[in-house]
Motif scaffolding. Structure first.
Motif, PDB file in Angstrom:
ATOM      1  N   PHE A  47      -8.838   0.585   0.905  1.00  0.00           N
ATOM      2  CA  PHE A  47      -7.808   0.027   0.052  1.00  0.00           C
ATOM      3  C   PHE A  47      -6.474   0.703   0.323  1.00  0.00           C
ATOM      4  O   PHE A  47      -6.411   1.919   0.512  1.00  0.00           O
ATOM      5  N   VAL A  48      -5.396  -0.094   0.300  1.00  0.00           N
ATOM      6  CA  VAL A  48      -4.043   0.444   0.470  1.00  0.00           C
ATOM      7  C   VAL A  48      -3.212   0.233  -0.790  1.00  0.00           C
ATOM      8  O   VAL A  48      -2.680   1.180  -1.362  1.00  0.00           O
ATOM      9  N   ALA A  49      -3.093  -1.021  -1.224  1.00  0.00           N
ATOM     10  CA  ALA A  49      -2.251  -1.313  -2.385  1.00  0.00           C
ATOM     11  C   ALA A  49      -2.663  -2.655  -2.979  1.00  0.00           C
ATOM     12  O   ALA A  49      -3.200  -3.518  -2.280  1.00  0.00           O
ATOM     13  N   SER A  90       2.059  -5.596 -11.868  1.00  0.00           N
ATOM     14  CA  SER A  90       1.524  -4.229 -11.953  1.00  0.00           C
ATOM     15  C   SER A  90       0.977  -3.848 -10.594  1.00  0.00           C
ATOM     16  O   SER A  90       0.374  -4.676  -9.909  1.00  0.00           O
ATOM     17  N   THR A  91       1.203  -2.598 -10.206  1.00  0.00           N
ATOM     18  CA  THR A  91       0.801  -2.164  -8.872  1.00  0.00           C
ATOM     19  C   THR A  91      -0.043  -0.899  -8.931  1.00  0.00           C
ATOM     20  O   THR A  91       0.049  -0.112  -9.884  1.00  0.00           O
ATOM     21  N   SER A 135      -2.983   8.176  -0.386  1.00  0.00           N
ATOM     22  CA  SER A 135      -2.435   8.488   0.934  1.00  0.00           C
ATOM     23  C   SER A 135      -1.122   7.773   1.228  1.00  0.00           C
ATOM     24  O   SER A 135      -0.394   8.176   2.145  1.00  0.00           O
ATOM     25  N   VAL A 136      -0.800   6.729   0.466  1.00  0.00           N
ATOM     26  CA  VAL A 136       0.432   5.969   0.743  1.00  0.00           C
ATOM     27  C   VAL A 136       1.423   5.998  -0.419  1.00  0.00           C
ATOM     28  O   VAL A 136       2.532   5.478  -0.282  1.00  0.00           O
ATOM     29  N   LYS A 137       1.058   6.615  -1.530  1.00  0.00           N
ATOM     30  CA  LYS A 137       1.958   6.674  -2.683  1.00  0.00           C
ATOM     31  C   LYS A 137       3.278   7.320  -2.308  1.00  0.00           C
ATOM     32  O   LYS A 137       3.309   8.351  -1.637  1.00  0.00           O
ATOM     33  N   ILE A 189       4.408  -2.355  -2.472  1.00  0.00           N
ATOM     34  CA  ILE A 189       3.883  -3.717  -2.438  1.00  0.00           C
ATOM     35  C   ILE A 189       4.703  -4.578  -3.389  1.00  0.00           C
ATOM     36  O   ILE A 189       5.118  -4.128  -4.466  1.00  0.00           O
ATOM     37  N   SER A 190       4.952  -5.819  -2.980  1.00  0.00           N
ATOM     38  CA  SER A 190       5.677  -6.765  -3.826  1.00  0.00           C
ATOM     39  C   SER A 190       5.156  -8.160  -3.529  1.00  0.00           C
ATOM     40  O   SER A 190       4.409  -8.359  -2.572  1.00  0.00           O
ATOM     41  N   ARG A 191       5.579  -9.124  -4.343  1.00  0.00           N
ATOM     42  CA  ARG A 191       5.112 -10.489  -4.126  1.00  0.00           C
ATOM     43  C   ARG A 191       6.187 -11.485  -4.529  1.00  0.00           C
ATOM     44  O   ARG A 191       7.050 -11.185  -5.369  1.00  0.00           O
TER      45      ARG A 191
END
Length: 126
Positions: free
Chosen positions: A46-48, A55-56, A61-63, A68-70
């Motif tokens: 999992f990444v994001a 809500s995200t 490891s990537v914070k 991420i957006s949409r």
């Protein structure tokens, strides 16, 4: 329904990339959308994730580096990746939980399930 991911490539450490993933087809609504990745010899991780209400949550490891957006009007999810590291090298896959329509023969049907994109390669190397 199809998910088409794009935006991968080769970047130097410390650089940035922006991934996109667009859902298309007979779509009634899109729920959670997310990104996962799989490095050579490792399991997919999992990444994001982003909910329909924006809500995200992120892998530790990537914070602080990835966002991420949409765009709900375009059924598209994005992943802005900054301060990239060699350990970010992987195939990145998008995922979306979709309320969709289809046909079984001539009969219209509806369903709701996860769909996956084809993956886009991200390589971080000098």
């Amino acid at each position: 329904v199809q998910l088409q991911a794009s935006g991968g490539g080769l970047v130097q450490p410390g650089g940035s990339l922006r991934l996109s993933c667009a859902a298309s087809g007979m779509i009634f609504s899109v729920d959670d959308m997310g990104w996962y990745r799989q490095a050579p010899g490792k399991q997919r991780e999992f990444v994001a994730r982003i909910t329909v209400g924006d809500s995200t949550n992120y892998a530790d490891s990537v914070k602080g580096r990835f966002t991420i957006s949409r765009d709900n009007a375009r059924n598209t999810v994005y992943l802005q990746m900054n301060s990239l590291k060699p350990e970010d090298t992987a195939i990145y896959y998008c995922s979306a939980h979709i309320n969709y329509g289809d046909y079984e023969g001539e009969a219209p049907v509806r369903g709701r399930r996860d769909f996956w994109g084809q993956g886009t390669q991200v390589t971080v190397s000098s």
